[in-house]
Design a protein around this motif. Structure first.
Motif, PDB file in Angstrom:
ATOM      1  N   HIS A  45      -3.153  -5.093  -7.287  1.00 33.06           N
ATOM      2  CA  HIS A  45      -3.241  -4.722  -5.905  1.00 33.06           C
ATOM      3  C   HIS A  45      -4.525  -4.157  -5.555  1.00 33.06           C
ATOM      4  O   HIS A  45      -5.119  -4.637  -4.549  1.00 33.06           O
ATOM      5  CB  HIS A  45      -1.825  -3.826  -5.386  1.00 33.06           C
ATOM      6  CG  HIS A  45      -2.082  -3.389  -4.050  1.00 33.06           C
ATOM      7  ND1 HIS A  45      -1.258  -3.763  -3.012  1.00 33.06           N
ATOM      8  CD2 HIS A  45      -2.941  -2.538  -3.264  1.00 33.06           C
ATOM      9  CE1 HIS A  45      -1.349  -3.343  -1.878  1.00 33.06           C
ATOM     10  NE2 HIS A  45      -2.472  -2.670  -1.961  1.00 33.06           N
ATOM     11  N   CYS A  53       0.826  -1.166  -0.066  1.00 32.06           N
ATOM     12  CA  CYS A  53      -0.215   0.026  -0.042  1.00 32.06           C
ATOM     13  C   CYS A  53       0.968   1.301  -0.084  1.00 32.06           C
ATOM     14  O   CYS A  53       0.632   2.154  -0.876  1.00 32.06           O
ATOM     15  CB  CYS A  53      -0.879  -0.132   1.225  1.00 32.06           C
ATOM     16  SG  CYS A  53      -1.976  -1.433   1.266  1.00 32.06           S
ATOM     17  N   CYS A  76      -7.390  -4.769  -2.643  1.00 29.42           N
ATOM     18  CA  CYS A  76      -7.114  -3.878  -1.548  1.00 29.42           C
ATOM     19  C   CYS A  76      -8.232  -2.961  -1.402  1.00 29.42           C
ATOM     20  O   CYS A  76      -8.137  -1.937  -2.118  1.00 29.42           O
ATOM     21  CB  CYS A  76      -5.681  -3.283  -1.559  1.00 29.42           C
ATOM     22  SG  CYS A  76      -5.423  -2.236  -0.063  1.00 29.42           S
ATOM     23  N   CYS A 122      -6.759   0.814  -0.611  1.00 31.03           N
ATOM     24  CA  CYS A 122      -6.222   1.456  -1.700  1.00 31.03           C
ATOM     25  C   CYS A 122      -7.185   1.830  -2.978  1.00 31.03           C
ATOM     26  O   CYS A 122      -7.013   2.660  -3.594  1.00 31.03           O
ATOM     27  CB  CYS A 122      -5.099   0.614  -2.515  1.00 31.03           C
ATOM     28  SG  CYS A 122      -3.645   0.504  -1.541  1.00 31.03           S
TER      29      CYS A 122
HETATM   30 ZN   LIG Z   1      -3.406  -1.743  -0.448  1.00 30.75          ZN
END
Ligand SMILES: [Zn+2]
Lengths: 82, 223
Positions: free
Chosen positions: A36, A10, A40, A43
């Motif tokens: 990612h 992150c 996530c 994010c």
């Molecule tokens: Zn992340």
């Protein structure tokens, strides 16, 4: 064997957000970014906040003109007209 | 998305619209000039500030640039957009004035953006320490998705204040790109900065302004 870069963290991702939005990431980094983001929520929220910030900036009317500056400029325009 | 459209429409303003504006200006239409000034003068002052030592000198330079614009108006051939041409007059005057003031050009800030307030996009404590074997460098408190609701006027003030607090080169780049909707190439041309350096400046600027945006949301506004 193919060399693989480790997945993004992150902390790394937030530093790549501008390059991502500007289309300046290389294909491999873009894939790391996308994968990612897919996993996530934090994010994803960060990216959404960044987009919302940019959109809001586009709606801002910049600070209003100081009256003296405006008066002076309009006078110059009238002079120029003559 | 809005970005693309805004970027291309602002700098390379629709030709028809621009020639209409030009015709009005040349005919001495005060309303047209007033609109042009309102839309551009504050940004011109910000850009001028990159080359001269103070806001008040920048204000003078922008005023001079308008005189130059008026003087050149009849001869303007439209090879570039009106805006590009106006801002080129501005940067030329600002550079001359900056040299006269015998100051090292703060433009070096544009050449070496690393010198401009290096720092992480997000506060250190928002991530687990790198040494943490499981959660290292992942969010401690993740951001929350912003609501679709539009940000109130007070939020606008906060973002403008955040921009105002940035270093001059960052402030100029984010104003041109995100407030005025210029595209990346136009900004690079005007400021004579590489695309990569422009991105670094934009990144720093946006990261700072986003932090303020998040703070505003966390206070229970617009969410
Ligand atoms: Zn992340």
């Amino acid at each position: 064997m193919r060399l693989r870069k480790p997945p993004l963290t992150c902390r790394e991702l937030v530093e790549l957000v501008t390059d991502y939005l500007e289309g300046a990431l290389r294909a491999r980094d873009r894939r790391r970014f996308d994968s990612h983001i897919a996993g996530c929520a934090g994010c994803r929220a960060y990216l959404a906040q960044m987009r919302a910030t940019i959109d809001t900036l586009g709606e801002l009317s910049e600070e209003t003109l100081a009256p003296e500056a405006k008066r002076e400029l309009m006078e110059r325009f009238r002079d120029w007209k003559r | 998305m809005r970005r693309r459209g805004a970027a291309s429409s602002t700098v390379a303003a629709p030709r028809a619209e621009e020639s209409e504006l030009l015709a009005r200006l040349r005919a001495g239409d005060e309303r047209a000039f007033e609109e042009l000034v309102k839309a551009n003068h504050p940004t011109m002052v910000k850009v001028a500030e990159l080359f001269v030592p103070s806001r008040s000198v920048a204000e003078e330079v922008a005023q001079e640039a308008w005189v130059g614009v008026l003087q050149g108006l009849d001869g303007f051939e439209g090879r570039s957009s009106l805006k590009t041409w106006m801002f080129r007059i501005l940067t030329n005057r600002a550079k001359t004035r900056g040299e006269r003031e015998r100051r090292t050009l703060p433009m070096s800030a544009l050449d070496q953006p690393d010198l401009e307030g290096a720092g992480a996009a997000v506060a250190e404590d928002r991530f687990h320490p790198a040494a943490d074997p499981v959660r290292g460098n992942l969010w401690t408190q993740p951001p929350r998705p912003p609501d679709e609701a539009t940000i109130a006027a007070e939020g606008h003030e906060r973002l403008l204040a955040a921009i105002e607090g940035l270093r001059p080169a960052q402030r100029t780049v984010i104003t041109l790109r995100d407030v005025q909707g210029w595209d990346s190439d136009s900004v690079c041309d005007l400021l004579e900065v590489s695309a990569a350096n422009q991105r670094v400046l934009l990144h720093r600027a946006r990261s700072t302004v986003r932090r303020e945006f998040e703070r505003y949301l966390e206070e229970g506004n617009g969410g």
